[in-house]
Write a protein that holds these residues in place. Structure first.
Motif: not given
Length: 384
Positions: A368-384
């Motif tokens: 995936m693109s860097p931007t997509e990866y950042r969105k997913q990673a930050l969303a997972a961090e926020a939910s955890s």
């Protein structure tokens, strides 16, 4: 018998046609010519041979052929060659600078100029005699059609020559994006030939324009010079194709030429040094890092470092270094405290020196693109 069939200028055209035919045959038997570039170069040579032969027949008054060929078929052959030589050289350059060029139906679009010119010949019934008298002042519809296809035959190759130069420039930029160092010799030769084609066909277009507004004598001398340029160009193409063209698709970073893998398995101390340099010293963060610099840093011969990376890690030097850079970028992109960093800041901080190379490697390794990866990673961090 002192009547000459050919003068020296006709001989140049004859030699150009004969040499192109011989070179096309020679190209077909070369062992490296199974690729598309070999076939396209042979096609280009055959097209130039046809154009030279038809030009000779059209303007030489000392001999004649069968009327059906000379008057009816010759215009079709001549304009097919003149309008196909541009696409042929462009596709040849693309075959050398694109690793996965496929000769499929989409490329049929390059036949459109030739089909347009041939349609004009068919509709207006243009003969060889009509072509020779295209500069008459009577502005009848057939005369305008003849002028149109002469204009087309001058402009289309020049446009394709310019497109070839653009393609080579893009290829050079792509190499710079992906590699810090690469061999310039083959690419410089190809650029020189493309510039030669551009200048030669640019001169052809100038001759065509000047012929409209000058005397026949001036136009004849400029046209003769054009034939000599074509002869010189064909010889240069042969020298290039024989010496350098087969190496261009294999153009790799100069550092990789040292990556000859030994038969022996790499030693544990060498593996430890390489791993320590990457995991602890983070040497991959150094921009424009090459194999020699890496080897000097860990005090090992380049050949041994190459053997470790190839044998133990199963990859080449640039893939190995850039995989670490991608992991460093993933860490930065997933860190909430680094959320204010731009993607450009992240790639520079990770050791990349090119945005396009960063996106290419990141998308290939992560999916995936860097931007997509950042969105997913930050969303997972926020939910955890």
């Amino acid at each position: 018998m002192k009547q000459y069939i050919f003068n020296i200028h006709d001989v140049v055209l004859l030699m150009t046609a004969a040499e192109c035919l011989l070179l096309a045959v020679f190209q077909s038997i070369l062992p490296t010519r199974a690729r598309h570039d070999g076939r396209l170069l042979s096609a280009f040579l055959l097209i130039i041979a046809v154009a030279s032969a038809c030009t000779l027949i059209l303007w030489n008054d000392q001999f004649s052929l069968a009327p059906w060929f000379e008057q009816t078929l010759l215009p079709y052959l001549l304009y097919s060659a003149l309008l196909l030589k541009g696409p042929a050289i462009y596709l040849y350059v693309c075959s050398l600078t694109q690793r996965k060029l496929t000769l499929d139906r989409r490329l049929a679009i390059h036949l459109l100029p030739a089909l347009l010119g041939l349609a004009c010949i068919a509709v207006f019934g243009i003969s060889s005699s009509d072509l020779r008298l295209a500069t008459d002042t009577e502005q009848s519809l057939p005369t305008l059609a003849i002028e149109f296809i002469w204009d087309l035959a001058s402009l289309v190759p020049f446009v394709y020559a310019a497109a070839s130069l653009v393609q080579i420039r893009r290829y050079r930029i792509a190499l710079k994006d992906e590699y810090s160092h690469y061999s310039e010799v083959e690419l410089t030769w190809l650029s020189a030939l493309a510039w030669g084609v551009f200048i030669s066909w640019g001169w052809t277009m100038v001759v065509h324009v000047v012929a409209k507004f000058s005397s026949d004598i001036v136009a004849d001398y400029m046209g003769i010079a054009d034939n000599y340029l074509a002869f010189i160009l064909i010889n240069a193409f042969f020298a290039y194709s024989l010496t350098y063209a087969h190496q261009l698709l294999d153009t790799k970073p100069e550092e990789e030429t040292h990556e000859t893998v030994s038969e022996e398995a790499p030693s544990e101390p060498a593996i430890t040094k390489v791993r320590h340099a990457m995991d602890v010293d983070k040497i991959y963060l150094k921009k424009n890092l090459n194999l020699e610099q890496f080897s000097e840093r860990i005090d090992l011969p380049p050949k041994e470092v190459s053997g470790v990376i190839n044998k133990h890690f199963g990859t080449n030097f640039f893939e190995f270094v850039n995989s670490y850079r991608v992991e460093a970028a993933k860490t930065l992109l997933a860190d909430p405290e680094k959320a204010d960093m731009t993607v450009l800041d992240v790639l520079l901080e990770s050791g990349f020196n090119s945005k396009s190379a960063f996106h290419r490697f990141f998308s290939r390794l992560v999916g995936m693109s860097p931007t997509e990866y950042r969105k997913q990673a930050l969303a997972a961090e926020a939910s955890s």
